[in-house]
Write a protein that holds these residues in place. Structure first.
Motif, PDB file in Angstrom:
ATOM      1  N   THR A 179       0.836  -1.203   0.000  1.00  0.00           N
ATOM      2  CA  THR A 179       0.000   0.000   0.000  1.00  0.00           C
ATOM      3  C   THR A 179       0.873   1.256   0.000  1.00  0.00           C
ATOM      4  O   THR A 179       0.594   2.213  -0.736  1.00  0.00           O
ATOM      5  CB  THR A 179      -0.929   0.004   1.237  1.00  0.00           C
ATOM      6  N   ALA A 180       1.943   1.249   0.810  1.00  0.00           N
ATOM      7  CA  ALA A 180       2.885   2.376   0.835  1.00  0.00           C
ATOM      8  C   ALA A 180       3.514   2.546  -0.553  1.00  0.00           C
ATOM      9  O   ALA A 180       3.673   3.678  -1.043  1.00  0.00           O
ATOM     10  CB  ALA A 180       3.961   2.141   1.889  1.00  0.00           C
ATOM     11  N   ALA A 181       3.862   1.424  -1.188  1.00  0.00           N
ATOM     12  CA  ALA A 181       4.462   1.474  -2.534  1.00  0.00           C
ATOM     13  C   ALA A 181       3.475   2.105  -3.514  1.00  0.00           C
ATOM     14  O   ALA A 181       3.847   2.961  -4.330  1.00  0.00           O
ATOM     15  CB  ALA A 181       4.853   0.073  -2.984  1.00  0.00           C
ATOM     16  N   LEU A 182       2.208   1.712  -3.420  1.00  0.00           N
ATOM     17  CA  LEU A 182       1.187   2.296  -4.301  1.00  0.00           C
ATOM     18  C   LEU A 182       1.017   3.787  -4.030  1.00  0.00           C
ATOM     19  O   LEU A 182       0.879   4.580  -4.961  1.00  0.00           O
ATOM     20  CB  LEU A 182      -0.146   1.563  -4.110  1.00  0.00           C
ATOM     21  N   HIS A 183       1.057   4.162  -2.757  1.00  0.00           N
ATOM     22  CA  HIS A 183       0.916   5.585  -2.421  1.00  0.00           C
ATOM     23  C   HIS A 183       2.025   6.403  -3.090  1.00  0.00           C
ATOM     24  O   HIS A 183       1.773   7.434  -3.706  1.00  0.00           O
ATOM     25  CB  HIS A 183       0.938   5.771  -0.900  1.00  0.00           C
ATOM     26  N   LEU A 184       3.264   5.910  -2.999  1.00  0.00           N
ATOM     27  CA  LEU A 184       4.367   6.645  -3.617  1.00  0.00           C
ATOM     28  C   LEU A 184       4.233   6.646  -5.143  1.00  0.00           C
ATOM     29  O   LEU A 184       4.602   7.626  -5.804  1.00  0.00           O
ATOM     30  CB  LEU A 184       5.710   6.067  -3.164  1.00  0.00           C
ATOM     31  N   CYS A 185       3.679   5.574  -5.715  1.00  0.00           N
ATOM     32  CA  CYS A 185       3.400   5.552  -7.167  1.00  0.00           C
ATOM     33  C   CYS A 185       2.448   6.685  -7.544  1.00  0.00           C
ATOM     34  O   CYS A 185       2.646   7.362  -8.554  1.00  0.00           O
ATOM     35  CB  CYS A 185       2.757   4.231  -7.587  1.00  0.00           C
ATOM     36  N   MET A 186       1.408   6.872  -6.746  1.00  0.00           N
ATOM     37  CA  MET A 186       0.407   7.910  -7.050  1.00  0.00           C
ATOM     38  C   MET A 186       1.066   9.286  -7.042  1.00  0.00           C
ATOM     39  O   MET A 186       0.794  10.130  -7.891  1.00  0.00           O
ATOM     40  CB  MET A 186      -0.746   7.882  -6.036  1.00  0.00           C
ATOM     41  N   LYS A 187       1.958   9.493  -6.068  1.00  0.00           N
ATOM     42  CA  LYS A 187       2.664  10.780  -5.984  1.00  0.00           C
ATOM     43  C   LYS A 187       3.609  10.954  -7.180  1.00  0.00           C
ATOM     44  O   LYS A 187       3.648  12.008  -7.789  1.00  0.00           O
ATOM     45  CB  LYS A 187       3.445  10.869  -4.671  1.00  0.00           C
ATOM     46  N   LEU A 188       4.333   9.883  -7.504  1.00  0.00           N
ATOM     47  CA  LEU A 188       5.268   9.953  -8.634  1.00  0.00           C
ATOM     48  C   LEU A 188       4.527  10.211  -9.942  1.00  0.00           C
ATOM     49  O   LEU A 188       5.035  10.886 -10.835  1.00  0.00           O
ATOM     50  CB  LEU A 188       6.066   8.641  -8.754  1.00  0.00           C
ATOM     51  N   ALA A 189       3.318   9.640 -10.040  1.00  0.00           N
ATOM     52  CA  ALA A 189       2.532   9.785 -11.274  1.00  0.00           C
ATOM     53  C   ALA A 189       1.859  11.156 -11.353  1.00  0.00           C
ATOM     54  O   ALA A 189       1.245  11.483 -12.362  1.00  0.00           O
ATOM     55  CB  ALA A 189       1.494   8.678 -11.353  1.00  0.00           C
ATOM     56  N   GLY A 190       1.953  11.934 -10.267  1.00  0.00           N
ATOM     57  CA  GLY A 190       1.407  13.292 -10.303  1.00  0.00           C
ATOM     58  C   GLY A 190      -0.074  13.377  -9.986  1.00  0.00           C
ATOM     59  O   GLY A 190      -0.734  14.347 -10.346  1.00  0.00           O
ATOM     60  N   ILE A 191      -0.616  12.361  -9.324  1.00  0.00           N
ATOM     61  CA  ILE A 191      -2.030  12.419  -8.924  1.00  0.00           C
ATOM     62  C   ILE A 191      -2.168  13.400  -7.769  1.00  0.00           C
ATOM     63  O   ILE A 191      -1.388  13.356  -6.810  1.00  0.00           O
ATOM     64  CB  ILE A 191      -2.541  11.011  -8.537  1.00  0.00           C
ATOM     65  N   THR A 192      -3.132  14.294  -7.877  1.00  0.00           N
ATOM     66  CA  THR A 192      -3.301  15.322  -6.862  1.00  0.00           C
ATOM     67  C   THR A 192      -4.786  15.627  -6.697  1.00  0.00           C
ATOM     68  O   THR A 192      -5.627  14.895  -7.244  1.00  0.00           O
ATOM     69  CB  THR A 192      -2.448  16.566  -7.239  1.00  0.00           C
ATOM     70  N   LEU A 193      -5.116  16.653  -5.923  1.00  0.00           N
ATOM     71  CA  LEU A 193      -6.509  16.945  -5.592  1.00  0.00           C
ATOM     72  C   LEU A 193      -7.377  17.034  -6.852  1.00  0.00           C
ATOM     73  O   LEU A 193      -7.123  17.849  -7.724  1.00  0.00           O
ATOM     74  CB  LEU A 193      -6.579  18.259  -4.805  1.00  0.00           C
ATOM     75  N   GLY A 194      -8.369  16.165  -6.948  1.00  0.00           N
ATOM     76  CA  GLY A 194      -9.312  16.219  -8.055  1.00  0.00           C
ATOM     77  C   GLY A 194      -8.929  15.424  -9.295  1.00  0.00           C
ATOM     78  O   GLY A 194      -9.704  15.354 -10.246  1.00  0.00           O
ATOM     79  N   THR A 195      -7.720  14.825  -9.315  1.00  0.00           N
ATOM     80  CA  THR A 195      -7.297  14.050 -10.488  1.00  0.00           C
ATOM     81  C   THR A 195      -8.181  12.806 -10.642  1.00  0.00           C
ATOM     82  O   THR A 195      -8.269  11.989  -9.722  1.00  0.00           O
ATOM     83  CB  THR A 195      -5.831  13.583 -10.348  1.00  0.00           C
ATOM     84  N   LYS A 196      -8.819  12.668 -11.791  1.00  0.00           N
ATOM     85  CA  LYS A 196      -9.619  11.454 -12.045  1.00  0.00           C
ATOM     86  C   LYS A 196      -8.688  10.324 -12.477  1.00  0.00           C
ATOM     87  O   LYS A 196      -7.783  10.535 -13.284  1.00  0.00           O
ATOM     88  CB  LYS A 196     -10.649  11.719 -13.140  1.00  0.00           C
ATOM     89  N   VAL A 197      -8.906   9.136 -11.924  1.00  0.00           N
ATOM     90  CA  VAL A 197      -8.027   7.993 -12.200  1.00  0.00           C
ATOM     91  C   VAL A 197      -8.868   6.763 -12.530  1.00  0.00           C
ATOM     92  O   VAL A 197      -9.766   6.402 -11.764  1.00  0.00           O
ATOM     93  CB  VAL A 197      -7.140   7.685 -10.966  1.00  0.00           C
ATOM     94  N   PHE A 198      -8.592   6.129 -13.665  1.00  0.00           N
ATOM     95  CA  PHE A 198      -9.284   4.885 -14.018  1.00  0.00           C
ATOM     96  C   PHE A 198      -8.677   3.736 -13.210  1.00  0.00           C
ATOM     97  O   PHE A 198      -7.456   3.532 -13.247  1.00  0.00           O
ATOM     98  CB  PHE A 198      -9.143   4.592 -15.513  1.00  0.00           C
TER      99      PHE A 198
END
Ligand SMILES: *Cc1c(COP(=O)(O)O)cnc(C)c1O
Length: 408
Positions: free
Chosen positions: A62-81
Motif C-alpha cells: 500500500t505504501a508502494a502504491l501511495h508513492l506511485c500515485m505521488k510519482l505519477a502526479g495524482i493530486t486533488l481532483g485528479t480522475k483515475v481509471f
C-alpha cells in the motif's frame, strides 16, 4: 465430514528456515533498523528476478502504491481509471492524494480490467491521464491491450502486481508493464516478509524520489532539512531478512499453487462450474488463489445485504454462500470474490464504466447476451477456494468432496 484438526487456510505464510538466518544476521550485526544488507540484497534480487532496473523496499504494498500515485502526479481532483474487482489497497492510495477513482468493469477471460470498457472510459472522460490496474489472484490481465490503450491516450499506467508476483505475460514478469509497478510481501502473498512491499521502476530518478520520500524526505544536510512532505515508509532490515530468505522459494511456491489449481480443476470436473480462467497461450499465472465460478443456471437463490447473506438450498444447485458455509464447517477457509469497488459504500458516488458506457443504475448484474457489470456477476457467482501451499492432497480431496456435495 469430520473437520480438519488444523485449519486449512486460504493462503498463509510458508517458511523454510533461511528467513531466520538473515533475521539473525541483522540481529547479530545490530542492523535492526531501516538500513542494512538484507534490504540491499532483497532489492537487488527482486529487481533481477522481475527484470526491472530498480526495486525500492517499503513498509507495505500500500505504501508502494501511495508513492506511485505521488510519482505519477495524482493530486486533488485528479480522475483515475481503476480496476473494479480488486482489493481496496489498489485504490485507497489514489484517495490519499485527493484523486478520484473511476472504476472500469471487468472482462470474463482473466477477471481483470476490461480493455473495451477502458477504451469506452477514455471516450467518456478524455481528460484522464492515469490508470491503475491489478492482476487479480495472480492472473495477468490483458496487459498488451491495456498498455496500448494507455499509450494511445498518453496515460500513465500503474500496475499493482501485489497478488501476481512471479506471474508472466508473453514471458515478461507482471509489475513491469506499467510505468510504475508494485509487489507486496503481506502475510497472505506468495512470498512474504510478514509485511512489506516494493516499488518497481526502470527510472532512476523515480526510484531515488521514492527512497527519499519513504525516509521522511530528508535533504542532504548535517541537520534535519526538509523541502517536501515525507513518510516513514522504508522497509525494515529485519523484514527484509524474511523476504531475502523467502525469495529463492518463489518458483517452488508457484509450482505448489499451480498443482493445487490443477487438482481442483480435475476434481471439480463435471460440476456446473469453471475455474478462474487465464490466457493459456500468453500468460503463466502464479496461481496465488484458486477460484471457481458457478454457472448461472446452477445458482440456487442467494441474497446478500451489506454485511450478511442468505441462501435457499436447492437440488442440483448451489451458491458461494452455501459452499463457504460448508467449507467453514470442516475448518477450511474460503472467501467470496473481492467485492467490486463500485459496490462499496465508500465509493458509491464514483463513476463506473462498463463496455456499454455508464454502468451505474443497473438493477441486474447480468442481462442475457449483453455483458454489463461483469464484476458484480463475478461477485455473485464466484468464490476463492482454500489455496494454501501446505494443504495436503488428502485435505484437498475432502474439500473437493464437500464442494461436490453442495451440488447434490
Ligand atoms: C495485498 C494487496 C495490496 C496491498 O499490499 P500490502 O502489502 O498488504 O499493503 C495491494 N493490492 C492488492 C491487489 C493486494 O492484494
Amino acid at each position: 465430514m469430520r473437520p480438519f484438526e488444523n485449519k486449512v487456510w486460504l493462503s498463509s505464510p510458508t517458511m523454510h528456515g533461511d528467513e531466520l538466518v538473515y533475521v539473525k544476521e541483522a540481529y547479530e550485526t545490530n542492523w535492526m533498523s531501516t538500513v542494512g544488507k538484507n534490504i540491499d540484497e532483497a532489492e537487488r534480487i527482486v529487481a533481477e528476478k522481475i527484470g526491472c532496473k530498480y526495486a525500492v523496499g517499503l513498509s507495505s504494498g500500500t505504501a508502494a502504491l501511495h508513492l506511485c500515485m505521488k510519482l505519477a502526479g495524482i493530486t486533488l481532483g485528479t480522475k483515475v481509471f481503476c480496476s473494479d474487482v480488486t482489493f481496496a489497497a489498489t485504490v485507497n492510495p489514489v484517495v490519499y492524494e485527493g484523486g478520484v477513482p473511476i472504476f472500469i468493469d471487468t472482462e470474463m477471460d482473466t477477471w481483470n480490467m476490461d480493455p473495451t470498457a477502458l477504451e469506452k472510459a477514455f471516450a467518456l472522460y478524455p481528460e484522464v491521464k492515469h490508470v491503475v490496474m491489478a492482476n487479480l489472484y495472480g492472473v495477468p490481465g490483458k496487459l498488451d491491450e491495456i498498455r496500448a490503450i494507455c499509450d494511445r491516450h498518453g496515460a500513465i499506467l500503474i500496475e499493482d502486481a501485489a497478488e501476481s508476483m512471479g506471474a508472466t505475460y508473453k514471458g515478461r514478469q507482471t509489475g513491469t508493464f506499467g510505468d510504475l509497478g508494485i509487489i507486496s510481501f503481506n502475510g497472505n502473498k506468495i512470498i512474504t516478509g510478514s509485511s512489506g512491499g516494493m516499488l518497481l521502476t526502470d527510472d532512476k530518478e523515480r526510484a531515488n524520489k521514492a527512497r527519499k520520500w519513504s525516509t521522511q524526505s530528508r535533504e542532504n544536510a548535517a541537520w534535519y532539512q526538509h523541502e517536501e512532505v515525507g513518510y516513514n515508509y522504508r522497509m525494515s532490515n529485519v523484514i527484509a531478512g524474511v523476504v531475502r530468505g523467502q525469495l529463492p522459494y518463489l518458483e517452488e511456491h508457484i509450482a505448489q499453487k499451480k498443482a493445487i489449481y490443477m487438482r481442483y480443476k480435475e476434481g471439480l470436473k463435471g460440476l456446473p462450474i469453471q475455474m478462474n480462467p487465464y490466457d493459456e497461450q500468453n500468460a503463466e499465472p502464479n496461481f496465488w488463489l484458486s477460484c471457481m465460478l458457478i454457472d448461472r443456471d446452477a445458482m440456487c437463490k442467494q441474497v446478500r445485504g451489506e454485511t450478511e447473506a442468505l441462501y435457499c438450498s436447492e437440488h442440483g444447485k448451489s451458491c458461494p454462500t452455501e459452499i463457504l458455509e460448508k467449507l467453514a464447517a470442516i475448518n477450511a477457509e474460503g472467501r467470496p470474490i473481492w467485492k467490486p469497488m463500485h459496490m462499496q459504500p465508500i465509493f458509491r458516488m464514483h463513476g463506473f464504466v462498463t463496455r456499454g458506457g455508464n454502468g451505474r443504475g443497473r438493477t441486474n448484474a447480468y442481462i442475457e447476451g449483453e455483458s454489463v457489470d461483469a464484476g458484480m456477476d463475478l461477485f455473485e457467482r464466484g468464490l476463492c477456494l482454500p489455496s494454501d501451499n501446505k494443504m495436503t492432497p488428502e485435505q484437498q480431496d475432502v474439500i473437493i468432496e464437500v464442494i461436490r456435495s453442495c451440488f447434490e
